[in-house]
Design an enzyme around this catalytic site. Structure first.
Site, mmCIF file in Angstrom:
data_model
loop_
_atom_site.group_PDB
_atom_site.id
_atom_site.type_symbol
_atom_site.label_atom_id
_atom_site.label_comp_id
_atom_site.label_asym_id
_atom_site.label_seq_id
_atom_site.Cartn_x
_atom_site.Cartn_y
_atom_site.Cartn_z
ATOM 1 N N GLY A 1 0.854 -1.179 0.000
ATOM 2 C CA GLY A 1 0.000 0.000 0.000
ATOM 3 C C GLY A 1 0.892 1.231 0.000
ATOM 4 C CG HIS B 1 -16.725 7.399 7.411
ATOM 5 N ND1 HIS B 1 -17.836 7.940 6.846
ATOM 6 C CD2 HIS B 1 -15.677 8.160 7.032
ATOM 7 C CE1 HIS B 1 -17.467 9.001 6.135
ATOM 8 N NE2 HIS B 1 -16.164 9.149 6.232
ATOM 9 N NE ARG C 1 -14.384 11.090 9.266
ATOM 10 C CZ ARG C 1 -13.358 10.659 8.542
ATOM 11 N NH1 ARG C 1 -12.522 9.774 9.032
ATOM 12 N NH2 ARG C 1 -13.152 11.110 7.328
#
Lengths: 639, 265, 226
Positions: free
Chosen positions: A44, A268, A332
């Site tokens: 990644g 989220h 959030r």
């Protein structure tokens, strides 16, 4: 193994620590670098940037990844953006402000020195990305564009339409492929790390399974870097990709690497809700939707009317009601938790886990074309997935696990408690504290890979020298390989009656209900009873078809789920012992009268780092005290 | 969840191939009660759960992010790469687009350069080797100038971006009657070539990437436009025209042609 | 295998298409002028014969003919090689089904080798039957010349040659409708902004050339045949 949790934070003023440390660290002469080999697990942002940087410096790099191509790593899915303290907008941003915002956003549970370094190199990341051809958004004058993100008061977020992660990853991947072309980086696709090999108290290699042939391969190196991502898939349903797992990290943990703050998970608030039993993953909808959408549920429990049939008088715009000043833009964690409470009250959409996000008012105020201009692509994506037109029917949204701040404990050099084993990106715990700010994950991954590891790896290698080489013939390799082999054989031998996914879903449900958006002692204790039982049942009754001689996705899943059971248990234990609320960890017992998180800075201004003690022994908690020299501890308020 | 949710019964005719050297055949599997809310891959999950329940070998297919961005998933449904919808990967394709009672034929990407690994899983590492050949800008970490010293006209930046959206899924190759990877190759050549920082190496880049494209055994573009129609990111065929132009220019002007073999294991 | 050093432009996959494009461009131009010249058949036998005479007595025409023969040879051989090469790339397993709907491609684009082959055979029969066919003489304005008009009328008055001619011209239309647009792509001239225009022009070009050619034998068959 030493369990003195020495964070190795350099002395001196925070602004000078990294500069000083860079000077103090030992160097490897360019001519000598080719004598060292580094293993990088995961490609990644952190992994591919580390692999390319080390390759450029002249080290030999072996890069391992579970996908067929390194470009598929889950960093690719990040939408929003990447922070960089460039102050291009002349609006008062600075390294110090980004540092300050990150420490505060992390609810004072991150290491100041690490965060400062992150902010310090953030600008270099943007430069590196631009130079490598990442098409970051531009203004008409040809210069880079910025936006404000995640409630930040300055515009410091660089972005690439809704696919910043993909563009940055491709940039780092291309850099790595350039080194592959030169032979500096050797790629090992479709390999899953299943153990770390330790020789003389130092990580000297890994055991990987070739996912195509099933063969267990032994690879040696002078240093091992793990950039293996986060563990939100412990919940089964999350925004993570299907292959995201804790396995590499967990195997290292079992070999002695401490696991820090496992209970810090980020939920989220705006994801597309679950549609049914066969749901496999959750899709994030950009948080920006909350700028123009109003969140509501029916005032009546179990209301089965269609959204447009529910009159205004029966609607509860609960965020606007509870947080009059922030309203629908509440942070959030707050926004997620409130949605959960509405569902717990039986007021979710159709009695399910969903609330409405309604654009009717904005459409009538601004016109459909204005809304379409702002969110057209998101509306299209929503319609593609749900078959509903959000211009006519309110969207249905619900929170979903998204990012995990916890991970393997590392010192300032990003080295774990196993010497020679470095951990980068989401896989480590270091920079986000108890809550990650929007647009900071991409920044951290690339900071670690481009600008931290290239220095600290050199320092480590220069310290240990290259005289003591080991080969894969060393008994430690055979031992590790046997461990892996035994686990795989065991999984294949059970041939029980239930699929791997059925267990994973059940585990996910336990974790979501008890260690999700809000936790309490009773639930966590219940989970700590249920998980071991389920784990036991898994090891007695799972059915893994096929063998270990070819591509076997069910076997891959089984190994990962086996580790998720153990991690899940540790998460609950960590959450149970952290008797406070902070960031992504909300204990219902510890809240203010207004329902806000209540930290206990006396008892818990620390990092909880867990040591594995064996299969049937409780893990041992070690703590690293966090010292805040620069930023004063304060309480967040969004009223 | 949706008010229009229905259940479908389908017949799936799926290519089963145990390994690269084994012979493949179509097997037909009936599947019942597929929710129209499910994605195509969730329907495949459902099938696999049933096969596992019957102690049969589940169907192998590649997938990961299930958000249409990682490029891992992809197979051919009734002759169309990623299925019937334009600009949609198979993971983003939902079952409400299919009729109850339909028979769907699922095949892997078929191309000489994409050997089948198992069932619907193929090896697309050839695409990585094309990138290795020159799909990058040579800049070492640490040597980059300030981001704003390189300014890029917005139209160029936008077009570069359109080409940079390629997810490397291979649908262009799969749908092309010539199994050409020209759309993939040209998207990268166009993305980097439109940027001032990428212009410097453009000649070497295009020569080496095209050479590698051919070494991998991909076919030649004959402009059928199948790739453009199948591309889940809607990358334009104009990219290939751009590559053709750059290649000709490079052939006429390039001074030296660096070359080496890539090291993908 | 080293990549750059052994790179041969005209052997590369875009290079092969460049050959098709350049040779195709010459022939696309040729068929249009040929078709336009043939329109003299509607004027009169003398006009037609005089035009033909003017052409074949011009020395430059030899050069043009040489170019045409060479380019068609290149076009055909390269086209066959390209098809073989591409078929190898596609692999031995063929798809069980073809794309339908939005993802389908035009018939013309995927059948180039077939109408191409047919056109090649047509060119041979055309040359054998007409250019190297029976020699009749006529006198126009006092100049003795070949009465090609008579031959053309004679041949195209028969149903079989007429049918073959018509089929071939449909094939030519198809071939051009794809090939003419495709050559802009191969030459690197296409862009997002002219993409649609090129597609349209290509279709129109194919249709105009084919219909132009078709109009002549139909006229002959209906009005001139004895």
């Amino acid at each position: 193994m030493s369990l003195n949790l020495d964070s190795k934070i350099p002395s001196g003023p925070i602004e000078d620590k990294w500069t000083k440390h860079k000077f103090d660290m030992k160097l490897v002469n360019p001519a000598n670098r080719r004598k060292f080999t580094a293993i990088v697990v995961g490609t990644g942002l952190a992994g591919s940037s580390a692999a390319s940087s080390l390759g450029e410096m002249g080290y030999n790099v072996k890069a391992f990844f579970v996908h067929e191509s390194p470009r598929r790593a889950h960093s690719v899915a990040a939408q929003g953006g990447i922070n960089g303290a460039k102050n291009y907008k002349n609006d008062g941003d600075s390294t110090y402000r980004l540092f300050y915002d990150t420490v505060k956003g992390g609810d004072f549970r991150a290491r100041e020195a690490n965060v400062y370094r992150l902010a310090e190199v953030s600008g270099n990341i943007i430069d590196q990305a631009v130079a490598s051809g990442v098409p970051l958004a531009r203004e008409y004058g040809g210069l880079l564009s910025n936006r404000s993100f995640g409630g930040a008061q300055v515009s410091r977020t660089f972005y690439a339409r809704g696919q910043t992660g993909q563009q940055l990853l491709i940039g780092a991947y291309q850099g790595m492929m350039r080194q592959a072309e030169k032979g500096q980086v050797k790629l090992f696709p479709r390999r899953e790390m299943l153990d770390v090999v330790i020789v003389n108290n130092r990580a000297r290699g890994i055991i990987v399974r070739n996912l195509i042939t099933g063969e267990l391969e032994k690879h040696e190196a002078d240093v091992v870097i793990m950039a293996t991502g986060g563990y939100a898939n412990v919940f089964f349903l999350s925004t993570n990709a299907m292959a995201c797992a804790v396995t590499a990290g967990w195997k290292a943990h079992k070999q002695g690497a401490l696991f820090a703050n496992p209970c810090y998970t980020q939920i989220h608030p705006t994801c597309i809700p679950v549609h049914g039993e066969m749901q496999s993953k959750l899709t994030l909808m950009s948080e920006s939707l909350r700028n123009d959408g109003r969140i509501w549920v029916s005032k009546i429990q179990g209301d089965t009317r269609k959204a447009n049939d529910i009159p205004e008088s029966d609607r509860d715009y609960y965020l606007e009601r509870i947080y009059p000043s922030f309203g629908n833009l509440a942070p959030r964690d707050v926004s997620s938790r409130q949605a959960k409470y509405r569902v717990d009250e039986g007021r979710g959409v159709g009695g399910k886990e969903a609330v409405y996000l309604d654009f009717k008012e904005s459409i009538s105020r601004l016109g459909q074309s204005a809304i379409s201009e702002r969110y057209g692509n998101l509306f299209e994506m929503y319609e593609k997935i749900t078959g509903e037109n959000p211009y006519q029917v309110p969207m249905r949204i619900y929170p979903a696990p998204h990012y995990t701040m916890g991970g393997l404990w590392v010192d300032y050099n990003l080295m774990s408690t196993i010497p020679g084993l470095f951990v980068a990106g989401e896989a480590n715990f270091s920079d986000h504290g108890a809550n990650r700010l929007g647009a900071s994950a991409l920044m951290q991954g690339l900071a670690d890979g481009y600008f931290v590891l290239p220095y600290t790896i050199g320092n480590f290698l220069a310290s240990v020298g290259n005289t003591e080489k080991v080969s894969t013939d060393h008994p430690a390799f055979a031992e590790a390989k046997n461990r892996v082999d035994a686990e795989l054989s065991q999984l294949l031998k059970i041939k029980g009656s239930r699929s791997v996914d059925s267990f994973h879903k059940q585990l996910g449900r336990i974790m979501w209900d008890n260690c999700g958006m809000a936790r309490n002692e009773q639930g966590l204790k219940k989970a700590l009873e249920q998980i071991p039982q389920l784990k036991q049942e898994f090891w007695n009754d799972v059915y893994v078809p096929g063998d270990n001689k070819s591509l076997n996705p069910e076997l891959e899943k089984a190994v990962r789920v086996a580790d998720f059971f153990e991690l899940g248990e540790l998460m609950c234990r960590d959450a149970l012992e952290r008797n406070e609320s902070c960031g992504g960890h909300f204990r219902e017992e510890y809240q203010t009268a207004d329902g806000e998180a209540l930290r206990d800075d006396q008892a818990f201004c620390n990092v909880a780092a867990w040591e594995y003690k064996g299969a049937s022994v409780a893990p041992q908690k070690h703590t690293e005290e966090l010292v805040f020299e620069k930023v004063k501890l304060a309480t967040r308020s969004y009223k | 969840m949706s008010e229009n949710q229905k259940n479908l019964n389908l017949n799936l005719k799926i290519w089963r191939q145990a390994g690269n050297s084994e012979k493949g055949v179509f097997e037909t599997y009936p599947i019942k009660n597929v929710s129209t809310e499910a994605s195509f891959l969730e329907m495949m999950d459902q099938l696999n759960e049933e096969l596992i329940g019957q102690k049969k070998d589940p169907v192998a297919f590649d997938h990961d992010c299930r958000e249409g961005i990682c490029g891992t998933c992809g197979f051919v449904i009734d002759g169309s790469a990623h299925g019937p919808l334009k600009k949609t990967t198979v993971c983003q394709l939902h079952m409400r687009n299919f009729e109850d009672g339909a028979t769907l034929t699922l095949e892997p990407w078929r191309a000489e350069a994409f050997p089948v690994i198992k069932d619907l899983v193929v090896d697309r590492s050839a695409l990585d080797r094309i990138i290795s050949a020159g799909g990058y800008i040579s800049v070492d970490a640490g040597s980059a100038p300030d981001g704003n010293t390189i300014s890029i006209p917005k139209p160029d930046a936008d077009e570069a971006f359109d080409n940079a959206t390629c997810i490397g899924c291979g649908a262009c190759v799969a749908s092309c009657k010539n199994a050409s990877a020209m759309l993939f190759t040209s998207a990268k050549v166009t993305h980097l070539g439109l940027l001032p920082q990428g212009q410097i190496e453009q000649s070497e880049r295009v020569l080496n990437m095209v050479a590698q494209h051919d070494i991998e055994g991909f076919g030649s573009c004959t402009t059928t436009g199948a790739c453009e129609a199948a591309c889940p990111k809607g990358i334009s065929l104009a990219a290939i025209s751009n590559l053709n132009r750059d290649l000709l220019k490079a052939q006429l002007t390039a001074k030296s042609l660096p070359s080496s073999q890539s090291d993908v294991v | 295998m080293s990549r750059g050093e052994h790179f041969k432009y005209f052997q590369s996959s875009p290079g092969k298409k460049m050959i098709m494009a350049l040779t195709g461009l010459i022939w696309a131009g040729f068929v249009l002028t040929h078709m336009l010249g043939n329109f003299l058949i509607f004027v009169s036998a003398d006009a037609y014969n005089a035009y033909s005479h003017a052409l074949i007595t011009n020395k430059i025409i030899l050069v043009a003919e040489a170019v045409l023969v060479l380019t068609i040879a290149f076009h055909a051989i390269n086209g066959i090689l390209l098809t073989l090469y591409n078929s190898k790339s596609r692999g031995s397993e063929k798809y069980a089904m073809q794309a339908k709907g939005e993802k389908a491609v035009t018939l013309a684009s995927k059948t180039m080798i077939y109408h191409g082959t047919l056109l090649m055979i047509f060119i041979v029969t055309h040359l054998v039957g007409l250019k190297f066919g029976p020699y009749y003489e006529t006198t126009v304005n006092g100049v003795v010349m070949r009465d090609i008009y008579r031959l053309v009328v004679e041949v195209l008055s028969q149903p079989m040659p007429l049918a073959w001619y018509l089929v071939s011209m449909v094939a030519l239309g198809l071939h051009l409708s794809h090939g003419f647009g495709s050559l802009f792509q191969s030459l690197g001239i296409k862009s997002k902004s002219n993409d649609l225009l090129i597609k349209k022009v290509s279709l129109i070009y194919g249709a105009v050339v084919a219909l132009g050619f078709i109009s002549q034998p139909i006229y002959i068959y209906l009005f001139l045949a004895r």
